[in-house]
Design an enzyme around this catalytic site. Structure first.
Site, PDB file in Angstrom:
ATOM      1  N   TYR A 169       0.807  -1.154  -0.009  1.00  0.00           N
ATOM      2  CA  TYR A 169      -0.035  -0.141  -0.108  1.00  0.00           C
ATOM      3  C   TYR A 169       1.023   1.504   0.122  1.00  0.00           C
ATOM      4  O   TYR A 169       2.052   1.048  -0.205  1.00  0.00           O
ATOM      5  CB  TYR A 169      -0.950  -0.060   1.109  1.00  0.00           C
ATOM      6  CG  TYR A 169      -1.705  -1.276   1.023  1.00  0.00           C
ATOM      7  CD1 TYR A 169      -2.684  -1.364  -0.206  1.00  0.00           C
ATOM      8  CD2 TYR A 169      -1.850  -2.498   2.073  1.00  0.00           C
ATOM      9  CE1 TYR A 169      -3.486  -2.573  -0.149  1.00  0.00           C
ATOM     10  CE2 TYR A 169      -2.599  -3.534   1.773  1.00  0.00           C
ATOM     11  CZ  TYR A 169      -3.368  -3.564   0.607  1.00  0.00           C
ATOM     12  OH  TYR A 169      -4.216  -4.907   0.566  1.00  0.00           O
ATOM     13  N   ARG A 214       2.874  -0.511  10.823  1.00  0.00           N
ATOM     14  CA  ARG A 214       3.241  -1.882  10.256  1.00  0.00           C
ATOM     15  C   ARG A 214       4.094  -1.798   9.191  1.00  0.00           C
ATOM     16  O   ARG A 214       3.836  -1.378   8.191  1.00  0.00           O
ATOM     17  CB  ARG A 214       1.620  -2.623   9.894  1.00  0.00           C
ATOM     18  CG  ARG A 214       2.050  -4.228   9.805  1.00  0.00           C
ATOM     19  CD  ARG A 214       0.623  -5.085   9.747  1.00  0.00           C
ATOM     20  NE  ARG A 214       0.908  -6.387  10.366  1.00  0.00           N
ATOM     21  CZ  ARG A 214       0.082  -7.325  10.097  1.00  0.00           C
ATOM     22  NH1 ARG A 214      -1.075  -7.212   9.366  1.00  0.00           N
ATOM     23  NH2 ARG A 214       0.235  -8.625  10.600  1.00  0.00           N
ATOM     24  N   CYS A 330      -6.463 -22.465   3.909  1.00  0.00           N
ATOM     25  CA  CYS A 330      -7.043 -22.730   2.797  1.00  0.00           C
ATOM     26  C   CYS A 330      -6.489 -21.873   1.499  1.00  0.00           C
ATOM     27  O   CYS A 330      -6.787 -21.750   0.624  1.00  0.00           O
ATOM     28  CB  CYS A 330      -8.633 -22.546   2.720  1.00  0.00           C
ATOM     29  SG  CYS A 330      -9.412 -23.488   4.251  1.00  0.00           S
TER      30      CYS A 330
HETATM   31  C1  LIG Z   1      -9.330 -11.852   6.052  1.00  0.00           C
HETATM   32  C2  LIG Z   1      -8.015 -11.144   6.298  1.00  0.00           C
HETATM   33  C3  LIG Z   1      -7.767  -9.790   6.122  1.00  0.00           C
HETATM   34  C4  LIG Z   1      -6.791  -9.064   6.480  1.00  0.00           C
HETATM   35  N1  LIG Z   1      -6.704  -7.604   6.546  1.00  0.00           N
HETATM   36  C5  LIG Z   1      -5.408  -7.083   6.814  1.00  0.00           C
HETATM   37  C6  LIG Z   1      -5.521  -5.832   7.059  1.00  0.00           C
HETATM   38  O1  LIG Z   1      -6.651  -5.007   6.992  1.00  0.00           O
HETATM   39  N2  LIG Z   1      -4.403  -5.119   7.141  1.00  0.00           N
HETATM   40  C7  LIG Z   1      -3.414  -5.904   7.411  1.00  0.00           C
HETATM   41  O2  LIG Z   1      -2.270  -5.182   7.687  1.00  0.00           O
HETATM   42  N3  LIG Z   1      -3.211  -7.076   7.161  1.00  0.00           N
HETATM   43  C8  LIG Z   1      -4.374  -7.927   7.019  1.00  0.00           C
HETATM   44  N4  LIG Z   1      -4.381  -9.208   6.896  1.00  0.00           N
HETATM   45  C9  LIG Z   1      -3.086  -9.899   7.076  1.00  0.00           C
HETATM   46  C10 LIG Z   1      -3.039 -10.427   8.550  1.00  0.00           C
HETATM   47  O3  LIG Z   1      -3.323  -9.306   9.730  1.00  0.00           O
HETATM   48  C11 LIG Z   1      -1.803 -11.474   8.812  1.00  0.00           C
HETATM   49  O4  LIG Z   1      -0.777 -10.431   8.811  1.00  0.00           O
HETATM   50  C12 LIG Z   1      -2.166 -12.724   7.890  1.00  0.00           C
HETATM   51  O5  LIG Z   1      -3.297 -13.077   7.950  1.00  0.00           O
HETATM   52  C13 LIG Z   1      -0.916 -13.656   8.477  1.00  0.00           C
HETATM   53  O6  LIG Z   1      -1.181 -13.766   9.906  1.00  0.00           O
HETATM   54  P1  LIG Z   1      -2.043 -15.333  10.072  1.00  0.00           P
HETATM   55  O7  LIG Z   1      -0.952 -16.435   9.654  1.00  0.00           O
HETATM   56  O8  LIG Z   1      -1.998 -15.357  11.630  1.00  0.00           O
HETATM   57  O9  LIG Z   1      -3.324 -15.256   9.608  1.00  0.00           O
HETATM   58  C14 LIG Z   1      -5.580  -9.825   6.596  1.00  0.00           C
HETATM   59  C15 LIG Z   1      -5.596 -11.177   6.617  1.00  0.00           C
HETATM   60  C16 LIG Z   1      -6.924 -11.993   6.415  1.00  0.00           C
HETATM   61  C17 LIG Z   1      -7.022 -13.425   6.577  1.00  0.00           C
END
Ligand SMILES: Cc1cc2nc3c(=O)[nH]c(=O)nc-3n(C[C@H](O)[C@H](O)[C@H](O)COP(=O)(O)O)c2cc1C
Length: 361
Positions: A169, A214, A330
């Site tokens: 972004y 971040r 998934c």
């Molecule tokens: C449905 C969904 C929405 C996400 N939206 C954002 C977001 O708004 N901003 C962001 O920095 N990362 C976003 N992410 C990334 C997560 O914050 C995270 O970095 C990523 O899912 C890896 O972590 P995990 O393995 O615990 O899921 C999103 C991830 C998912 C699955």
């Protein structure tokens, strides 16, 4: 040795444990107004009730044109404050501090003639669009939009903000030299755009409001990620470390490193900035891993995203030694993926978790 259940100070805020819910957008639940809905409130209520030390609210746009999706939440006008007030009250009722992630997509959003540090054709990912070099006036205008959005978050009663400085972004585009080819100060010192926003927010919101970013560990290399972190350290209370501009960055970790490359990057940034609260992310699906990260990498908070979608009680269950369910990865077909669903989520990991729990009872 740090412990998962220990409290931790993040600038002016104290988190009761070291498990954070990182930002996760829930598109389709709002509309073009970008206002918080009851569905958003119930979602954050469930996450807060699940016992995390901190929740960072989803990527929330600072201008209407900078959105990633037509139904993304916003803080670009005062009428959006009321909804965020409701979210803050809901989360605070569970003694969980609440930040919001402030976001502008730049060349990775719905604006097909988008703002970008330099002219840039984005070909990778779901959004291919053309970015146009921002004028100095435009840069100041967007910086101000971030500062005003932070002030609205403060007025709504939130405890802090996180700038979205990674995942392709706008702020990430400034930080990545493969995208930012400007010859002025915003290109010579890539952190300038982020720094001016952070300093503006601090000045407007004061020291009692947490401000962080971040940030990618690899933007495009780890050496650059560490350099960016050092340049930004004076102006933030925390750094939440993740991945950089898709296709223009090179995440890697040694073969014997047990966790994701993003955690490796977070570990290395923590070594470079030992006094900075550092968060890491990616792939944590159970308590053993969450504990392992906190006990071995030196970082301060472990972000768990999809784990909380499978089981909103992830933190409570992990800290009590109970089964916490498991994200089935998934990916790239994650049912929560904003681009693959219409707001109705049928997560296989969650279905399995609920079925197993029912059997056990
Ligand atoms: C449905 C969904 C929405 C996400 N939206 C954002 C977001 O708004 N901003 C962001 O920095 N990362 C976003 N992410 C990334 C997560 O914050 C995270 O970095 C990523 O899912 C890896 O972590 P995990 O393995 O615990 O899921 C999103 C991830 C998912 C699955």
């Amino acid at each position: 040795m740090k412990k998962l259940e220990e409290s931790v100070k993040i600038g002016p805020v104290t988190a009761k444990n070291r498990i954070a819910v990182p930002p996760m957008v829930c598109f389709h639940w709002s509309d073009d107004s970008g206002r918080v809905t009851e569905k958003n409130v119930e979602h954050y209520r469930a996450l807060a009730a699940g016992g995390p030390g901190l929740i960072i609210g989803e990527a929330t746009c600072v201008t209407k044109r900078g959105r990633l999706h037509e139904t993304q939440l916003g803080l670009w006008e005062d009428g959006q404050i009321e909804g965020w007030k409701k979210l803050a009250e809901t989360v605070h009722a569970y003694n969980v501090p609440f930040f919001v992630q402030l976001h502008h997509s730049g060349v990775t959003g719905i604006d097909l003639e988008a703002d970008c540090p330099s002219d840039y054709d984005k070909k990778v990912g779901p959004h291919g669009c053309r970015g146009h070099e921002m004028s100095l006036d435009r840069i100041k205008e967007i910086e101000d939009a971030f500062i005003q959005a932070a002030l609205r978050a403060k007025k709504a009663g939130l405890d802090g903000v996180e700038l979205h400085g990674c995942h392709s972004y706008l702020i990430c585009q400034f930080l990545n030299r493969n995208v930012n080819r400007r010859e002025d100060i915003y290109g010579q010192k890539e952190e300038t755009f982020a720094l001016e926003i952070l300093q503006g927010i601090r000045k407007a919101c004061g020291p009692d409001f947490a401000v962080g970013i971040r940030l990618a560990a690899f933007e495009p290399t780890l050496e650059d990620g560490i350099r960016h972190a050092k340049a930004l350290q004076q102006d933030v209370d925390f750094m939440d470390i993740s991945y950089g501009f898709n296709g223009e960055s090179h995440p890697e970790a040694p073969e014997d490193f047990l966790y994701s490359a993003a955690f490796y990057g977070a570990q290395e940034i923590k070594k470079a900035l030992p006094h900075m609260p550092i968060f890491g992310v990616d792939g944590i699906v159970n308590g053993e891993q969450a504990r392992g990260v906190i006990e071995t990498t030196g970082i301060d908070m472990v972000d768990v995203a999809r784990g909380f979608l499978v089981n909103p009680d992830f933190a409570k269950d992990v800290l009590a030694g109970r089964d916490c369910g498991k994200c089935l990865h998934c990916k790239p077909a994650c049912r929560w993926s904003p681009f693959l669903n219409d707001g109705v989520v049928n997560c296989p990991g969650r279905t399995l978790f609920l079925r197993n729990r029912e059997k056990a009872e």
